[in-house]
Design a protein around this motif. Structure first.
Motif, PDB file in Angstrom:
ATOM      1  N   THR A 188       4.106  -1.111   3.349  1.00  0.00           N
ATOM      2  CA  THR A 188       3.467   0.192   3.110  1.00  0.00           C
ATOM      3  C   THR A 188       4.549   1.258   3.050  1.00  0.00           C
ATOM      4  O   THR A 188       5.627   1.095   3.627  1.00  0.00           O
ATOM      5  CB  THR A 188       2.491   0.612   4.245  1.00  0.00           C
ATOM      6  OG1 THR A 188       3.216   0.694   5.464  1.00  0.00           O
ATOM      7  CG2 THR A 188       1.344  -0.344   4.392  1.00  0.00           C
ATOM      8  N   VAL A 203      -8.061  -2.385  -0.162  1.00  0.00           N
ATOM      9  CA  VAL A 203      -7.241  -3.579   0.086  1.00  0.00           C
ATOM     10  C   VAL A 203      -8.102  -4.835  -0.042  1.00  0.00           C
ATOM     11  O   VAL A 203      -7.691  -5.841  -0.639  1.00  0.00           O
ATOM     12  CB  VAL A 203      -6.564  -3.497   1.481  1.00  0.00           C
ATOM     13  CG1 VAL A 203      -5.991  -4.841   1.896  1.00  0.00           C
ATOM     14  CG2 VAL A 203      -5.473  -2.424   1.469  1.00  0.00           C
ATOM     15  N   VAL A 236       0.850  -1.187   0.000  1.00  0.00           N
ATOM     16  CA  VAL A 236       0.000   0.000   0.000  1.00  0.00           C
ATOM     17  C   VAL A 236       0.891   1.244   0.000  1.00  0.00           C
ATOM     18  O   VAL A 236       1.736   1.402   0.877  1.00  0.00           O
ATOM     19  CB  VAL A 236      -0.948   0.027   1.220  1.00  0.00           C
ATOM     20  CG1 VAL A 236      -1.787   1.306   1.212  1.00  0.00           C
ATOM     21  CG2 VAL A 236      -1.850  -1.200   1.230  1.00  0.00           C
ATOM     22  N   VAL A 258      -1.497  -7.378   3.750  1.00  0.00           N
ATOM     23  CA  VAL A 258      -0.647  -6.224   3.450  1.00  0.00           C
ATOM     24  C   VAL A 258       0.725  -6.477   4.070  1.00  0.00           C
ATOM     25  O   VAL A 258       0.846  -6.673   5.271  1.00  0.00           O
ATOM     26  CB  VAL A 258      -1.247  -4.904   3.984  1.00  0.00           C
ATOM     27  CG1 VAL A 258      -0.283  -3.741   3.763  1.00  0.00           C
ATOM     28  CG2 VAL A 258      -2.577  -4.622   3.310  1.00  0.00           C
TER      29      VAL A 258
END
Lengths: 655, 150
Positions: free
Chosen positions: A41, A128, A10, A38
């Motif tokens: 990031t 997401v 992300v 995830v």
């Protein structure tokens, strides 16, 4: 690849301070890392810049990402950028997901830091969740037919046709009227340089006629367009001219003998034409046309025609053309002040429009270039011009006609002043918008010549017994009311969408903006592209603009379209409809619902099935909601993909 | 513990949560125009983009209510301006059906709204969001909202 465990990265963009200044981007990124799948990031200063894209690609490599979520601006402008970036680093472009936290958070909740941050987190969670379910898709391509259709032969369409033709492509140039040339052919002189309009347009018209690659189809209309990018099939209606254009020499002896006189459209209904007529002296093709509605059937023209070209029994002909790309340049019309009698037009004889004034000023016009007033054919001494008629007016059109009306009022006042120095001129204006190159100088020239400019919108127009017009206005610069008596008043009518633009929009599946003109794909970055692949828009069809702008537009469409023509193939989006034949019961609901004819029932009896023509599918997904058995899915917008977003709008507080 | 939402931190007036479906070409463009023009609005709406209002499946909207949406907005191009010829017209048929369904679920009529917003109508977009938020505030939290969701 499809069954691979999702590894999502992300990337949260600060967009300088556009996002970072109004919500907590680091908190959004930290939150994203708590979401399932995830693994990476990062907050970027500018995700779309070279450095930001490099950070995405580095993240993909370092963390072995197979899905990317970018939380930044809008997919409508930046999706192609990030898709290409992902593709380069080995992630399928359709496994990229866009979350808009600028237009939907930072810019619209500028003074609500917490609210904007919380909303951004929600949107990222939704993105997401969707990303987790995204499937890799392949883009296919279709061959591009090497013929070109240009609709409208005004200056923009002519320029497009010339450029296509010069590049070696076969062009069909379809014009509704009996001659090419468009509006520009009717002007006297054109601003800011005041060159004679037909003297510069005429050679261009001849250039079109001489170009071996251009097939001119005048007095013809495009009535239907089917197919898709690279493979359009257009139906053209050739209206009967009631003469054989191969034999007609354009000598004009038919119009000399024709006894029927009608108002001349070319001269804005000043002066007359016959029922059979040559459109105007410089017409291309130089051929007559018979107006059958007003013909009395005396056959005088047939007797007078030495070439024997008259054909009273001609029928309309429909012709089908296969083309790969289309330029639509259907032009504009002038605002019509008649229905509302704006500024006394239609009530008082000596109130005329700019287009009418152009024809009076023109040496080849109905008065041989002598501007006379309609009530008594006397040459006026004092002439007034009102700008913004039908423009910048909440009762008519709110938009500005792009400075075109400012400039033609300035030009016309100047021209008459030069021709007859004894005349006086008043221009009533709200603001002078002389924005383009040479416009300000033209404005100054008019002022130096003695043209008076009064800043104020007239409030009352009255007619005196002698036909003179009295304009009452507030001179807002002096702060006083003025009453100006004029011999002739000219209305600077704005530009409005051309007649038939709605039908043309429907035929080509092009949307229109609030102003009624066709909408370009992007007003700044794709100004001649449209939402229909392979269809390009030029000139005033997409809004008011001047001749230079329209000409540049015409060339621009040729350039943009040649990208497809020269490569010979066009990409097809991957977001098309897919059918699961095991679930399909061949009910045919999708066949009716699809506006593009993607679905067809093939086979008979037990062998019946739905055939999906993917290249026709534009990816709206309407069929999916209509399918009663769930056999249809839209790639990239599958039911579970959208539902994943719906189910992640909320979260359980205790989670 | 999940992140605190605006509702909790501000601790002022109750803020509803609204799910909004936008078509890519008009209403999502309207949202972009609202951003571009900085037309401020309450942070109550979560936008889901589909390509056409014709794609808006009643299942999406009913699910949004079951998940806890206090209101659902759905929006597309004005009638006659659909990017896909007439998908928005087909959306109106679904809307009529959904209106009836919303009542069946025990929800108030006011919780579902269909409005057309063009890509150039940024200011109107903000106005629609603001007015709908006010409308939902009057009706109050959805009785279907599962316990504990934020």
């Amino acid at each position: 690849m499809e069954n691979e465990e999702p590894r999502i990265g992300v990337f949260v963009c600060e967009c300088g301070v556009n996002i970072g200044g109004y919500l907590d981007t680091q908190a959004v990124a930290d939150y994203a890392l708590t979401l399932p799948n995830v693994v990476h990031t990062k907050v970027n200063k500018f995700t779309c810049a070279d450095s930001g894209q490099a950070e995405i690609q580095a993240g993909i490599k370092e963390h072995n990402l197979n899905r990317v979520v970018v939380a930044s601006c809008t997919p409508r402008t930046h999706e192609p950028t990030f898709r290409a970036c992902c593709k380069e680093a080995g992630v399928n472009p359709y496994q990229f997901e866009f979350v808009n936290i600028r237009d939907q958070c930072s810019w619209i909740h500028m003074w609500d830091w917490e609210g904007a941050t919380a909303k951004a987190k929600d949107l990222v969670r939704m993105g997401v969740a969707r990303s987790r379910l995204l499937e890799p898709l392949k883009e296919s391509s279709v061959p591009v037919d090497q013929n070109v259709l240009v609709i409208g032969a005004g200056v923009a369409g002519m320029q497009a046709a010339i450029d296509f033709g010069d590049m070696g492509y076969n062009v069909y140039l379809v014009e509704k009227g009996p001659s090419i040339g468009g509006r520009m052919a009717r002007f006297d002189k054109v601003f800011p340089t005041n060159d004679c309009s037909i003297c510069i347009l005429g050679p261009k018209m001849v250039e079109v006629a001489r170009n071996k690659n251009i097939n001119i189809m005048t007095y013809s209309e495009v009535v239907d367009v089917g197919g898709f990018v690279g493979n359009f099939e257009a139906t053209v209606l050739h209206k009967p001219r009631y003469l054989d254009t191969d034999i007609c020499t354009g000598c004009g002896s038919c119009q000399e003998v024709c006894p029927v006189e009608l108002p001349s459209e070319f001269n804005e209904n000043f002066g007359t034409r016959k029922a059979i007529y040559i459109p105007f002296p410089q017409a291309v093709p130089m051929r007559a046309v018979l107006d059958k509605d007003n013909c009395i059937g005396c056959k005088a023209c047939e007797k007078a025609c030495e070439a024997g070209a008259i054909r009273y029994d001609q029928e309309p002909i429909y012709e089908k053309l296969k083309v790969g790309v289309i330029t639509v340049a259907v032009g504009m019309a002038a605002f019509d002040p008649l229905p509302h009698n704006n500024y006394g037009y239609g009530l008082y004889d000596n109130v005329i429009t700019t287009m009418e004034f152009e024809r009076l000023l023109n040496a080849a016009g109905p008065t041989g270039g002598h501007v006379v007033r309609p009530s008594d054919a006397v040459e006026p001494i004092t002439v007034g011009f009102i700008n913004c008629v039908g423009s910048r007016d909440v009762n008519e059109n709110v938009y500005c006609s792009g400075g075109v009306c400012c400039m033609f009022s300035i030009k016309n006042a100047q021209l008459l002043k030069e021709k007859r120095p004894e005349t006086n001129h008043f221009v009533f204006y709200m603001d002078i918008r002389a924005t383009m190159r040479g416009f300000e100088e033209a404005y100054n020239r008019a002022r130096d010549l003695g043209v008076k400019f009064i800043r104020g919108k007239p409030v009352e127009i009255t007619e005196k017994e002698n036909g003179n017009i009295v304009v009452r206005a507030e001179d807002t610069l002096k702060g006083e009311i003025v009453n100006v008596e004029l011999d002739l008043l000219v209305l600077g009518t704005g530009l409005v969408p051309n007649e038939g633009i709605n039908e043309m929009g429907a035929i080509l599946k092009l949307p229109r903006s609030a102003d009624g003109f066709l909408t370009e794909l992007h007003p700044k970055l794709a100004p001649v592209d449209t939402t229909t692949d392979g269809v390009f828009v030029a000139g005033c069809a997409a809004g008011p603009r001047d001749i230079a702008y329209a000409t540049a537009h015409g060339s621009a469409t040729a350039g943009r379209a040649t990208r497809l023509l020269s490569v010979g193939s066009a990409p097809i989006m991957g977001i098309t409809a897919r059918i699961d034949e095991d679930k399909c019961v061949v009910c045919g609901v999708c066949v009716d619902k699809c506006p593009y004819g993607v679905f067809e029932i093939v086979g008979t009896n037990g062998d019946r099935r739905i055939n999906v023509v993917e290249a026709l599918c534009k990816g709206c997904g309407t069929c999916v909601t209509a399918c009663p058995t769930g056999a249809l899915e839209q790639s990239h917008f599958k039911n579970d993909q959208v539902l994943a977003q719906v189910r992640n709008v909320f979260q359980y507080g205790g989670e | 513990m999940a992140e605190a939402t605006a509702t909790e931190t501000t601790n002022e007036e109750w803020q509803p949560k609204i799910v909004m479906f936008c078509c890519n070409w008009c209403s999502y463009g309207g949202a972009d125009s609202a951003g571009m023009g900085r037309f401020q609005q309450p942070p109550t709406v979560r936008v889901i983009r589909v390509m056409c209002s014709g794609r808006m499946d009643p299942v999406f909207i009913l699910n949004a209510f079951l998940e806890g949406a206090d209101g659902v907005l759905f929006s597309g191009c004005h009638i006659g301006d659909c990017h896909y010829v007439n998908g928005n017209y087909k959306a109106t048929i679904k809307y009529k059906f959904l209106k009836a369904m919303v009542n069946e679920l025990g929800l108030e009529d006011e919780r579902l709204k269909l409005d057309w917003i063009s890509a150039s109508e940024g200011e109107r977009y903000a106005q629609v969001v603001t007015e709908f938020t006010e409308q939902i505030k009057k009706v109050g939290p959805s009785p279907l909202k599962p316990e504990g969701v934020i």
